[in-house]
Design a protein around this motif. Sequence first.
Motif, PDB file in Angstrom:
ATOM      1  N   UNK A  30      40.159  45.969  38.372  1.00  0.00           N
ATOM      2  CA  UNK A  30      40.514  44.551  38.447  1.00  0.00           C
ATOM      3  C   UNK A  30      41.944  44.328  37.947  1.00  0.00           C
ATOM      4  N   UNK A  31      42.857  43.976  38.859  1.00  0.00           N
ATOM      5  CA  UNK A  31      44.256  43.718  38.481  1.00  0.00           C
ATOM      6  C   UNK A  31      44.387  42.522  37.530  1.00  0.00           C
ATOM      7  N   UNK A  32      43.681  41.402  37.774  1.00  0.00           N
ATOM      8  CA  UNK A  32      43.765  40.302  36.808  1.00  0.00           C
ATOM      9  C   UNK A  32      43.289  40.718  35.402  1.00  0.00           C
ATOM     10  N   UNK A  33      42.347  41.664  35.340  1.00  0.00           N
ATOM     11  CA  UNK A  33      41.878  42.158  34.039  1.00  0.00           C
ATOM     12  C   UNK A  33      43.007  42.850  33.284  1.00  0.00           C
ATOM     13  N   UNK A  34      43.817  43.625  33.997  1.00  0.00           N
ATOM     14  CA  UNK A  34      44.944  44.318  33.365  1.00  0.00           C
ATOM     15  C   UNK A  34      45.923  43.309  32.769  1.00  0.00           C
ATOM     16  N   UNK A  35      46.236  42.287  33.543  1.00  0.00           N
ATOM     17  CA  UNK A  35      47.165  41.259  33.078  1.00  0.00           C
ATOM     18  C   UNK A  35      46.570  40.510  31.891  1.00  0.00           C
ATOM     19  N   UNK A  39      47.846  40.197  27.790  1.00  0.00           N
ATOM     20  CA  UNK A  39      48.021  38.920  27.095  1.00  0.00           C
ATOM     21  C   UNK A  39      47.099  38.811  25.878  1.00  0.00           C
ATOM     22  N   UNK A  40      45.840  39.176  26.055  1.00  0.00           N
ATOM     23  CA  UNK A  40      44.878  39.051  24.953  1.00  0.00           C
ATOM     24  C   UNK A  40      45.198  39.991  23.797  1.00  0.00           C
ATOM     25  N   UNK A  71      35.016  39.260  36.893  1.00  0.00           N
ATOM     26  CA  UNK A  71      35.889  39.777  35.849  1.00  0.00           C
ATOM     27  C   UNK A  71      37.295  39.217  36.054  1.00  0.00           C
ATOM     28  N   UNK A  72      38.012  38.971  34.969  1.00  0.00           N
ATOM     29  CA  UNK A  72      37.567  39.079  33.591  1.00  0.00           C
ATOM     30  C   UNK A  72      36.733  37.860  33.184  1.00  0.00           C
TER      31      UNK A  72
END
Length: 104
Positions: A30-35, A39-40, A71-72
């Motif tokens: 999941x690419x949005x998960x990496x981003x 941040x988190x 996800x996420x």
Amino acid sequence: MKKLILLFLLSFQAHAELNADMSVFFSYRCKPCEIMKQHLDTFAAKHQVDIHYIEVEQHPELCQQYRVTATPTLFVGEQKVEMKGLQSFQQLDQELLAMLAHLD
């Protein structure tokens, strides 16, 4: 590092509850998960927040238990963070800080 992750995963399976300040269900694909993770991690360091990351393919039983369908997915304590309508990381941070304030 792999031993630490494995130890965490084994201890998490034993408890089967979200016992960190924040928990994040994610997928390695999941690419949005990496981003979001980048941040988190910064957010957690800045605000001294304990975050546990849970890989969905390794823990389908937890996904089912906490009704994770995408996800996420973030939880503060055991409360799901509603990210619909959030348009920036700044808004997300404000939401997370408000929810974290209610944990104490």
